[in-house]
Design a protein around this motif. Structure first.
Motif, PDB file in Angstrom:
ATOM      1  N   ASP A   1      37.453  38.435  49.677  1.00 20.78           N
ATOM      2  CA  ASP A   1      36.880  37.984  50.947  1.00 20.78           C
ATOM      3  C   ASP A   1      37.527  36.659  51.364  1.00 20.78           C
ATOM      4  O   ASP A   1      36.863  35.635  51.446  1.00 20.78           O
TER       5      ASP A   1
ATOM      6  N   ASP B   1      30.289  37.151  39.498  1.00 19.00           N
ATOM      7  CA  ASP B   1      30.013  35.969  38.682  1.00 19.00           C
ATOM      8  C   ASP B   1      29.249  36.264  37.395  1.00 19.00           C
ATOM      9  O   ASP B   1      28.787  35.346  36.727  1.00 19.00           O
TER      10      ASP B   1
ATOM     11  N   THR C   1      27.771  28.560  43.081  1.00 16.29           N
ATOM     12  CA  THR C   1      27.244  29.440  44.122  1.00 16.29           C
ATOM     13  C   THR C   1      27.831  29.079  45.479  1.00 16.29           C
ATOM     14  O   THR C   1      28.125  27.923  45.763  1.00 16.29           O
TER      15      THR C   1
END
Ligand code: UDP
Ligand code: MG
Length: 340
Positions: free
Chosen positions: A58, A112, A221
């Motif tokens: 992405d 992750d 994150t």
């Protein structure tokens, strides 16, 4: 039929050509990709019927794309690699994966390692038992602040109160979808993709498996709180028009209140005469009305903005490159013999 034809056919009609596609959206995950890939492939190793891993890059700004390309070179039979033209967000990356996936079942998983790949055989088992959607419910969340947990809980409470389709709490994007569920999702035309809501909207046979969510293996994150708040507003306005109605109710109630108040004043003035008192009441009323009006306008604006974005009919994402896995090596040997 030469191999090239087979490949174009596979893209034109993503009719299942392997049992399972695992879709992994990737945005700046260079630290964790190698461990993730190793754990994923060993979890998939025993699976019958062939599988592919669809990595969707992405618009990563680190070396993720290079790592993914190396992984595909090392295992061209099972690694499909799509790269978007820029960062479109996780929801768009997942939509791209869902459109490119060729498996009879599809699993969405984060890169992750917060979603353990070791659970995949269990998910596939549930699919074999007839589930169209296997929801993975987080029994616990490690490595997340109490504030994040509390706000997530509050968000689910709010959206389930407002939305017509119930959206299960603590179920993220980690899930398995059958081919017909994927096809249903791919048909939904809206460009604001609140995936948790879309998953719930399509229905079909659901099954839920509980698991413990781990902390991120490495990296950090991509969801700062401000982005999460926007995400919550996006979710609510995509799946409910109740806020619009709330604005009308609030307007109606304050209007009624003011009318009654006016009556009280009228009677009071008739009995006790007019005196220039009541400045505090006046200012409070003006501020209250102003605030309510702004809020109502804001809510309307939120939906209007959404309509505006939808009306452009833009594609959800643009592909920069796509290299599907060859898959042939994973087809059981007896089938390769007959199709030649
Ligand atoms: N991700 C993505 N595009 C983005 C942000 C995230 O593809 O713009 C991917 C990311 O690489 C990861 C998954 O989405 O595989 C979940 O992201 P993250 O762990 O940051 O979200 P969280 O687990 O904190 O909700
Ligand atoms: Mg994560």
């Amino acid at each position: 039929m030469n191999p090239q034809n087979i490949q174009t056919l596979a893209i034109a009609s993503p009719a299942a050509t392997c049992a399972l596609s695992v879709i992994v959206p990737v945005y700046n995950e260079e630290d964790v990709l190698p461990i993730f890939h190793a754990r994923l492939t060993s979890a998939l190793a025993g699976l019958a019927g062939g599988w592919e891993v669809v990595y969707v890059n992405d618009g990563s700004k680190d070396s993720s794309l290079g790592i993914l390309k190396a992984m595909q070179l090392a295992a061209p039979a099972v690694v499909s690699l799509a790269s978007l033209s820029r960062n479109f967000g996780k929801e768009a990356a997942m939509s791209a994966g869902l459109q490119l996936a060729r498996g009879s079942a599809v699993i969405l998983i984060d890169a992750d390692l917060q979603d353990p790949p070791e659970l995949i055989p269990q998910m596939v088992q549930a699919w074999h038992e007839g589930a169209d959607m296997v929801n993975m419910r987080r029994r616990s969340r490690q490595g997340e602040t109490w504030f994040k947990k509390a706000s997530a809980h509050g968000f689910y409470r709010a959206i389930n109160w407002l939305s017509e389709v119930p959206i299960p709490e603590d179920v993220g994007d980690f899930r398995l979808l059958s081919r017909r569920a994927v096809q249903a999702l791919n048909q939904l035309p809206e460009s604001s993709r609140f995936m948790k809501g879309l998953f719930a909207w399509i229905g079909y046979r659901q099954m839920t498996i509980e698991y413990d969510r781990h902390a991120r293996a490495a990296g950090e994150t991509k969801w700062p709180y401000f982005k999460l708040l926007n995400f919550a507003i996006e979710g609510i306005t995509s799946f409910s028009v109740v806020p619009l109605r709330l604005a009308s109710y609030a307007g109606f109630i304050t209007a009624l209140g003011s009318f009654l108040y006016a009556l009280v004043f009228l009677v009071k003035t008739m009995i006790f005469g007019d005196s220039v008192k009541g400045f505090p009441t006046l200012i409070v009323t003006i501020l209250l009305m102003g605030g309510l009006q702004l809020m109502a306008t804001g809510i309307i604006g939120e939906y209007l903005g959404k309509l505006f974005m939808e009306s452009k009919r833009r594609p959800l994402y643009l592909l920069d490159e796509y290299q599907p896995a060859a898959l042939a090596a994973t087809v059981p040997t007896n089938q390769t013999a007959t199709s030649a």
